[in-house]
Design a protein around this motif. Structure first.
Motif, PDB file in Angstrom:
ATOM      1  N   LEU A  70       0.808  -1.214   0.000  1.00  0.00           N
ATOM      2  CA  LEU A  70       0.000   0.000   0.000  1.00  0.00           C
ATOM      3  C   LEU A  70       0.849   1.276   0.000  1.00  0.00           C
ATOM      4  N   ALA A  71       2.134   1.159   0.167  1.00  0.00           N
ATOM      5  CA  ALA A  71       3.001   2.340   0.281  1.00  0.00           C
ATOM      6  C   ALA A  71       2.917   3.250  -0.935  1.00  0.00           C
ATOM      7  N   ASP A  72       2.755   2.686  -2.112  1.00  0.00           N
ATOM      8  CA  ASP A  72       2.719   3.484  -3.340  1.00  0.00           C
ATOM      9  C   ASP A  72       1.313   3.909  -3.746  1.00  0.00           C
ATOM     10  N   VAL A  73       0.320   3.470  -3.000  1.00  0.00           N
ATOM     11  CA  VAL A  73      -1.064   3.796  -3.331  1.00  0.00           C
ATOM     12  C   VAL A  73      -1.372   5.208  -2.838  1.00  0.00           C
ATOM     13  N   GLU A  74      -1.967   6.030  -3.697  1.00  0.00           N
ATOM     14  CA  GLU A  74      -2.235   7.434  -3.375  1.00  0.00           C
ATOM     15  C   GLU A  74      -3.647   7.683  -2.849  1.00  0.00           C
ATOM     16  N   ARG A  75      -4.621   6.879  -3.312  1.00  0.00           N
ATOM     17  CA  ARG A  75      -6.013   7.123  -2.945  1.00  0.00           C
ATOM     18  C   ARG A  75      -6.541   6.014  -2.031  1.00  0.00           C
ATOM     19  N   GLU A  76      -7.360   6.423  -1.077  1.00  0.00           N
ATOM     20  CA  GLU A  76      -7.919   5.468  -0.134  1.00  0.00           C
ATOM     21  C   GLU A  76      -8.814   4.446  -0.825  1.00  0.00           C
ATOM     22  N   SER A  77      -9.526   4.864  -1.841  1.00  0.00           N
ATOM     23  CA  SER A  77     -10.423   3.931  -2.542  1.00  0.00           C
ATOM     24  C   SER A  77      -9.616   2.812  -3.204  1.00  0.00           C
ATOM     25  N   VAL A  78      -8.462   3.149  -3.729  1.00  0.00           N
ATOM     26  CA  VAL A  78      -7.603   2.129  -4.347  1.00  0.00           C
ATOM     27  C   VAL A  78      -7.025   1.216  -3.272  1.00  0.00           C
ATOM     28  N   ALA A  79      -6.618   1.790  -2.143  1.00  0.00           N
ATOM     29  CA  ALA A  79      -6.097   0.975  -1.035  1.00  0.00           C
ATOM     30  C   ALA A  79      -7.158  -0.007  -0.559  1.00  0.00           C
ATOM     31  N   ARG A  80      -8.390   0.471  -0.462  1.00  0.00           N
ATOM     32  CA  ARG A  80      -9.493  -0.416  -0.045  1.00  0.00           C
ATOM     33  C   ARG A  80      -9.697  -1.540  -1.059  1.00  0.00           C
ATOM     34  N   GLU A  81      -9.615  -1.225  -2.343  1.00  0.00           N
ATOM     35  CA  GLU A  81      -9.749  -2.252  -3.381  1.00  0.00           C
ATOM     36  C   GLU A  81      -8.658  -3.314  -3.251  1.00  0.00           C
ATOM     37  N   VAL A  82      -7.431  -2.891  -2.986  1.00  0.00           N
ATOM     38  CA  VAL A  82      -6.317  -3.840  -2.831  1.00  0.00           C
ATOM     39  C   VAL A  82      -6.594  -4.769  -1.657  1.00  0.00           C
ATOM     40  N   LEU A  83      -7.020  -4.202  -0.542  1.00  0.00           N
ATOM     41  CA  LEU A  83      -7.316  -5.009   0.649  1.00  0.00           C
ATOM     42  C   LEU A  83      -8.493  -5.953   0.416  1.00  0.00           C
ATOM     43  N   ASP A  84      -9.539  -5.445  -0.211  1.00  0.00           N
ATOM     44  CA  ASP A  84     -10.710  -6.296  -0.499  1.00  0.00           C
ATOM     45  C   ASP A  84     -10.351  -7.430  -1.463  1.00  0.00           C
ATOM     46  N   ASP A  85      -9.514  -7.128  -2.441  1.00  0.00           N
ATOM     47  CA  ASP A  85      -9.083  -8.156  -3.387  1.00  0.00           C
ATOM     48  C   ASP A  85      -8.290  -9.251  -2.676  1.00  0.00           C
ATOM     49  N   LEU A  86      -7.406  -8.858  -1.773  1.00  0.00           N
ATOM     50  CA  LEU A  86      -6.632  -9.849  -1.025  1.00  0.00           C
ATOM     51  C   LEU A  86      -7.554 -10.727  -0.191  1.00  0.00           C
ATOM     52  N   ASN A  87      -8.500 -10.125   0.502  1.00  0.00           N
ATOM     53  CA  ASN A  87      -9.446 -10.917   1.295  1.00  0.00           C
ATOM     54  C   ASN A  87     -10.282 -11.840   0.412  1.00  0.00           C
ATOM     55  N   ALA A  88     -10.660 -11.378  -0.770  1.00  0.00           N
ATOM     56  CA  ALA A  88     -11.435 -12.230  -1.687  1.00  0.00           C
ATOM     57  C   ALA A  88     -10.615 -13.439  -2.119  1.00  0.00           C
ATOM     58  N   ARG A  89      -9.328 -13.232  -2.390  1.00  0.00           N
ATOM     59  CA  ARG A  89      -8.477 -14.359  -2.788  1.00  0.00           C
ATOM     60  C   ARG A  89      -8.246 -15.321  -1.631  1.00  0.00           C
ATOM     61  N   ILE A  90      -8.189 -14.808  -0.408  1.00  0.00           N
ATOM     62  CA  ILE A  90      -8.058 -15.689   0.765  1.00  0.00           C
ATOM     63  C   ILE A  90      -9.324 -16.518   0.930  1.00  0.00           C
ATOM     64  N   ARG A  91     -10.475 -15.890   0.786  1.00  0.00           N
ATOM     65  CA  ARG A  91     -11.746 -16.635   0.882  1.00  0.00           C
ATOM     66  C   ARG A  91     -11.845 -17.704  -0.215  1.00  0.00           C
ATOM     67  N   GLU A  92     -11.401 -17.355  -1.409  1.00  0.00           N
ATOM     68  CA  GLU A  92     -11.402 -18.316  -2.525  1.00  0.00           C
ATOM     69  C   GLU A  92     -10.519 -19.525  -2.195  1.00  0.00           C
ATOM     70  N   TYR A  93      -9.387 -19.275  -1.563  1.00  0.00           N
ATOM     71  CA  TYR A  93      -8.496 -20.375  -1.170  1.00  0.00           C
ATOM     72  C   TYR A  93      -9.223 -21.330  -0.226  1.00  0.00           C
ATOM     73  N   GLU A 113      -5.936  -1.803   8.610  1.00  0.00           N
ATOM     74  CA  GLU A 113      -4.879  -1.554   7.617  1.00  0.00           C
ATOM     75  C   GLU A 113      -5.048  -0.188   6.968  1.00  0.00           C
ATOM     76  N   LEU A 114      -6.310   0.228   6.749  1.00  0.00           N
ATOM     77  CA  LEU A 114      -6.546   1.566   6.199  1.00  0.00           C
ATOM     78  C   LEU A 114      -6.134   2.652   7.191  1.00  0.00           C
ATOM     79  N   ASP A 115      -6.372   2.419   8.475  1.00  0.00           N
ATOM     80  CA  ASP A 115      -5.924   3.377   9.495  1.00  0.00           C
ATOM     81  C   ASP A 115      -4.404   3.504   9.470  1.00  0.00           C
ATOM     82  N   ALA A 116      -3.701   2.372   9.373  1.00  0.00           N
ATOM     83  CA  ALA A 116      -2.238   2.404   9.298  1.00  0.00           C
ATOM     84  C   ALA A 116      -1.790   3.110   8.030  1.00  0.00           C
ATOM     85  N   TRP A 117      -2.493   2.874   6.932  1.00  0.00           N
ATOM     86  CA  TRP A 117      -2.161   3.531   5.648  1.00  0.00           C
ATOM     87  C   TRP A 117      -2.355   5.047   5.775  1.00  0.00           C
ATOM     88  N   ARG A 118      -3.466   5.456   6.417  1.00  0.00           N
ATOM     89  CA  ARG A 118      -3.735   6.890   6.585  1.00  0.00           C
ATOM     90  C   ARG A 118      -2.649   7.565   7.424  1.00  0.00           C
TER      91      ARG A 118
END
Length: 121
Positions: A70-93, A113-118
């Protein structure tokens, strides 16, 4: 008079020419691993071949390094998408486990994680 093999002569001549001077690891101790697969571990570390890990271990690594991702992510909406995508892949596993033992991979706490990113941005 001693016999000098071709290899010994090559080494001696290279030493005399100074070709072994100032090598990158000169004077440093050897990192000797007693494990018989030491060379595999060294290659994985040197080449950063983490992509060769099985799926759940790659997911675990992603969870561990999520703030680096998330270090290179500039927008919170994109950071949320990255986190949601990771959780979706974990659920798929968990829905489609592969052969072998089940490896536990924790879901990412999106809000924490979003709080830490902020705080970092």
């Amino acid at each position: 008079m001693q016999y000098e093999s071709w290899i010994d002569r090559q080494i001696r001549e290279a030493t005399e020419r100074g070709e072994f001077d100032n090598l990158p690891s000169a004077g440093k101790p050897l990192n000797l691993d007693p494990d018989e697969d030491w060379w595999i571990k060294a290659k994985l570390a040197h080449e950063d071949l983490g992509a060769l890990l099985p799926g759940p271990l790659m997911l675990r690594r992603e969870v561990e390094r999520i703030q680096d991702t998330l270090a290179d992510v500039e927008r919170e909406s994109v950071a949320r998408e990255v986190l949601d995508d990771l959780n979706a892949r974990i659920r798929e596993y968990y829905l489609r486990p592969g052969p072998g033992p089940q490896i536990i991979v924790r879901l990412v706490d999106v809000e924490a994680e979003l709080d830490a990113w902020r705080r970092r941005h």
